[in-house]
Structure formats: structure tokens, C-alpha cells
Design an enzyme around this catalytic site. Structure first.
Site, PDB file in Angstrom:
ATOM      1  N   CYS A 188       0.833  -1.208   0.000  1.00  0.00           N
ATOM      2  CA  CYS A 188       0.000   0.000   0.000  1.00  0.00           C
ATOM      3  C   CYS A 188       0.866   1.256   0.000  1.00  0.00           C
ATOM      4  O   CYS A 188       1.690   1.458   0.898  1.00  0.00           O
ATOM      5  CB  CYS A 188      -0.924  -0.003   1.216  1.00  0.00           C
TER       6      CYS A 188
ATOM      7  N   CYS B  95       0.524   3.343   3.167  1.00  0.00           N
ATOM      8  CA  CYS B  95       1.253   2.762   4.302  1.00  0.00           C
ATOM      9  C   CYS B  95       2.730   3.089   4.183  1.00  0.00           C
ATOM     10  O   CYS B  95       3.386   3.454   5.169  1.00  0.00           O
ATOM     11  CB  CYS B  95       1.044   1.255   4.341  1.00  0.00           C
TER      12      CYS B  95
END
Length: 472
Positions: free
Chosen positions: A392, A395
Site C-alpha cells: 500500500c 502505508c
């Protein structure tokens, strides 16, 4: 076309006509061409619904030499005080990108510097994106330039940096990788691990994280991306966009604007401009280098090869991005493929990308571990847990600040942890841990069975610390 030199001959860049001057080691372009002058009337139809920025900024490109103790503004993480806050709206920049799609690079550069003043900087790599600095100079506006020194650049690139500073009378704001992280990488995996593991991990340490630090001191940045540089990843880049990966000084998604003035320029036209304006260029270009990066990962290209063939040549040519422009990769596309055929895929499921949030002050929770934590009605200490997926991009964008928070809270009585909640764990996280998107941050108080979900998209250290302090 022959390459003329005072002492020895060297191959010429295809389609170019360079002459080496006896008083300099750098290249000067001699062919004269033309470029489009700025048409300020074009801006009348491209106004944004954005608060008026301050009119006067310090002319950074005219500053005297700084001493060694000076910390460049692009390296600071604290936002300076401003009279008014700029409100960034995605729709504004989508419309502006359409309005400026047919504009010249000079017009786009002028608009970018006008809108953001001292809160924007040019990202300079030491290659042909020196054109950005020339365009900025032609606008007559103050401008800033920063560059990432990975510690593994060619000697010619360092010499070129010095020439650019002297030619334009500027001081480049250099960003360096964290020495501890570089030391750990090299000690654990050696100097050339990227030939076996893929370049992503090394680029993350040496380039992506330093860039992230630089951008946290800005509201916008200017890149030299072009659509024809990499058909697999850059063919759809707009001239301006809300940055899809990195955060600016206000933190949170949408806090940084990315300008790509050269997006619609073809390589041969860019070189015609450099020759016309007699702009100094990296001497590696005369040796067959087109796209220039770190020395171990860059090599000359042969006639007929695409310029990106010279970067990370041992990997799949379809997705050659170091991570600085990871937003160009669509969901589900491959991030890289190394010479052994081991794919590092970016997907919604079982991605085999390197793990993130690695720190001795971070606890890695397994499925049984977080289930036990969630069942406890009375805990000895509170816990802060991030639900994440290594692939991600959001993230990854908060990795540095979350690790810093863990280091800051070490020994404070608050446990900081991570739980990889993608793949087969995703359904459990959605049902039991309030997961809707990555990353999700939960605080488990000492005397409560119900975790508290962090509601904000601001993921800088101070914002996360304020959230923790509100409940511990």
C-alpha cells in the site's frame, strides 16, 4: 554528426551537436533553436479556487553561500507560519491540468512558481531535467532546487551539480539517506544486493525516504517526468496533479501538489531546447547515457534502445520506477521483476514485497496475538497498532513517521505494534478491527475492550502523538 573536442574525441549524443570548451569540463550546446515565450494572458482562464498566497518571497536562488550548519528549508518537517492556509482540492487541479495541457513548459513553470512561491522546489537529478532550472530562470521568479544524493552517483554527476550551481548562481538543497539505515542494509545484504533482490529496497533507503523528508517541508514540487520516458508507467502523467503518494507540510492525503512541466515534451524537442539555450549538461550524455541515476544501476544505451533500458537493466522493462514516482503504477501492476524471475507484485492480495515498519521498538503481531489483545478487558499498558499492507503506497508514505513515533514512545509505557491485515487476514480485520482502508490505526486503552480508531488522514509524528496523549 562528429563530436569536437580540444584534446580528444568522444561519441556524440544522437541528434545533437555539442562542442567541448577548453576552459571547462562541462558540455555546452551550440546549435540555435527556438522556444515558446511565456504568454501570461493564458493564465486568465486557469485560476484556482485557492486562498491567495503571500506575494513576496525570499529570492532563494540569489542567496549567498550557506555555512555547513545551515539546514535547508526542504529538509525541515515543521511547517513555517503563513498568513493563510492553502486549501487543496483535487477537482481544481484536474481542471487546471486540462487547461494547461497545451501550454508550454515555460507557462506551466511560471504558473507553478506564481501559485506556491517559496513553498515549491524543483527536483533535480543531474540529467536532462536541468531544463527545469533553465525554465525557472526564464520566468524571472525566485525558485528553489533540491536533489537527492544517494552516495552512489557517478563522479561526472557530482561535477555537473557544481557546474549548475555556478552557472545559475544557486545553492542546491541536497538530501542524504539516513546513515544508520544505509549501514544496516549494506552490512546485512552487501553493497550490491539489488542485483539479486531487485532495486526497490535500496531505492527506498537511499532515495524514497530522503525525498519524503524533503517534501514534508513543501506544499508542491516540480519534476522532470515526460510521457515518452517510460511508456509503461509515465504515458498518462498530467502537467499538474495532487500527489498520489507523498505528503506535504500540512500532512495527509492531498497536502502536496506535483507539477510536471515537461510531461508533453518529447526527448528530441527537449534536447533542441537545451542546445538553443546553451544549457550545461552532464558529460555522461556524450558517452551514451540518456537516463542517469546511480552508478551501479545505470549504463549507456545502444542505438534504437529506449532511454529507460539503461536503468536497472537486469529487471523487467515494463515498470522501471525507483519509488519516487510510484503513483504512476496502477493498482495490480508489477513493481519490479528481478533477474531470477521473482516478481514483487503490487496487488490487493498476497504481495511478496518487502515488509515495512521495521524497528526494534515495534512489535509484530500475528493473528493470535491481535486476537488476544482485542479480547483483553484490562491491559497492563495501552497499545497503538497499525493495520497495514506492505504494498500500500499510503502505508509506505507513513512508514517513517510511524517508526519515529515508536522510537519516541519507547519506554513510555505505550506499546507500538503492527499487524499485516491484507490477504487472508483482511476479512477478519474488516469484521473485528474496523478496517475499511489501509492504513488503519487503532489505540487499545488500558481499561477498555473497544479499540479507538484514529480518524484523521494526518499521519505525521506530532498528530499521532496528540492522538495517543488524548487517551493514555
Amino acid at each position: 554528426m562528429a563530436f569536437a573536442a580540444t584534446a580528444s574525441s568522444a561519441p556524440a549524443i544522437p541528434g545533437s551537436n555539442f562542442t567541448r570548451l577548453s576552459s571547462s569540463n562541462e558540455l555546452k550546446a551550440s546549435q540555435v533553436g527556438s522556444f515558446r515565450p511565456v504568454d501570461r494572458s493564458h493564465f486568465a482562464s486557469t485560476s484556482l479556487n485557492v486562498s491567495q498566497r503571500r506575494n513576496l518571497v525570499k529570492p532563494v536562488n540569489a542567496e549567498p553561500k550557506r555555512n555547513d550548519s545551515f539546514v535547508p528549508a526542504a529538509a525541515t518537517t515543521a511547517a513555517p507560519e503563513v498568513a493563510e492556509k492553502v486549501e487543496i482540492k483535487v477537482d481544481d487541479y484536474e481542471q487546471l491540468a486540462k487547461d494547461l495541457d497545451g501550454a508550454s513548459p515555460l507557462e506551466i513553470m511560471d504558473k507553478a512558481l506564481e501559485k506556491f512561491g517559496d513553498d515549491i522546489a524543483i527536483a533535480f537529478s543531474g540529467a536532462e531535467d536541468v531544463a527545469l532550472i533553465e525554465y525557472a530562470k526564464l520566468t524571472g521568479r525566485p525558485f528553489r532546487v533540491f536533489s537527492l544524493d544517494t552516495g552512489r552517483l557517478n563522479p561526472e554527476t557530482y561535477q555537473f551539480f557544481d557546474t549548475v550551481e555556478k552557472t545559475y548562481g544557486i545553492r542546491i538543497e541536497y538530501m542524504f539517506p539516513d546513515s544508520v539505515e544505509v549501514q544496516a542494509l549494506v552490512r546485512n545484504k552487501g553493497l550490491f544486493s539489488f542485483y539479486e533482490d531487485g532495486h526497490q529496497e535500496c531505492c527506498r533507503v537511499r532515495k524514497v525516504r530522503p525525498l519524503r523528508r524533503a517534501l514534508k517541508g513543501l506544499r508542491a514540487w516540480i519534476t522532470g517526468q515526460r510521457k515518452d520516458q517510460s511508456p509503461g508507467t509515465r504515458s498518462e502523467i498530467p502537467v499538474v496533479q495532487v500527489d498520489p503518494v507523498f505528503e506535504g507540510m500540512d500532512a495527509g492525503i492531498g497536502s502536496l501538489v506535483k507539477w510536471n512541466p515537461l510531461a508533453n515534451v518529447e526527448g528530441q524537442d527537449l534536447w533542441s531546447f537545451l542546445r538553443a539555450m546553451e544549457v550545461p549538461v552532464n558529460s555522461l550524455h556524450s558517452k551514451g547515457y540518456v537516463s542517469i541515476g546511480c552508478e551501479p544501476c545505470t549504463r549507456p544505451v545502444l542505438p534504437g534502445q529506449h532511454e529507460r533500458e539503461g536503468r536497472w537493466w537486469w529487471e523487467d522493462a515494463k515498470a522501471k520506477e525507483c519509488g519516487l514516482h510510484k503513483g504512476n503504477l496502477k493498482q495490480g501492476e508489477a513493481v519490479t521483476l528481478n533477474g531470477n524471475g521473482n516478481g514483487l507484485a503490487q496487488s490487493n492480495g498476497n504481495a511478496t514485497v518487502p515488509d515495512i515498519f521495521n524497528s526494534q521498538n515495534l512489535v509484530t503481531l500475528t493473528r493470535p496475538g491481535i486476537e488476544n489483545l482485542a479480547r483483553l478487558e484490562s491491559r497492563k499498558e495501552p497499545w497503538l497498532v497499525v493495520l497495514y499492507a506492505p504494498w500500500c503506497q499510503f502505508c509506505q508514505a507513513m512508514e517513517e513517521s510511524y517508526v519515529q513515533l515508536a522510537d519516541k514512545l519507547a519506554g513510555s509505557g505505550v506499546k507500538v505494534a503492527k499487524f499485516q491485515a491484507d490477504g487472508e487476514q483482511k476479512e477478519y480485520a474488516k469484521q473485528k478491527l474496523q478496517l475499511k482502508s489501509f492504513p488503519t490505526i487503532l489505540f487499545f486503552p488500558k481499561h477498555s475492550t473497544q479499540p479507538i480508531k484514529y480518524p484523521s488522514e494526518k499521519r505525521d509524528v506530532d498528530s499521532l502523538m496528540a492522538f495517543v496523549n488524548a487517551f493514555r
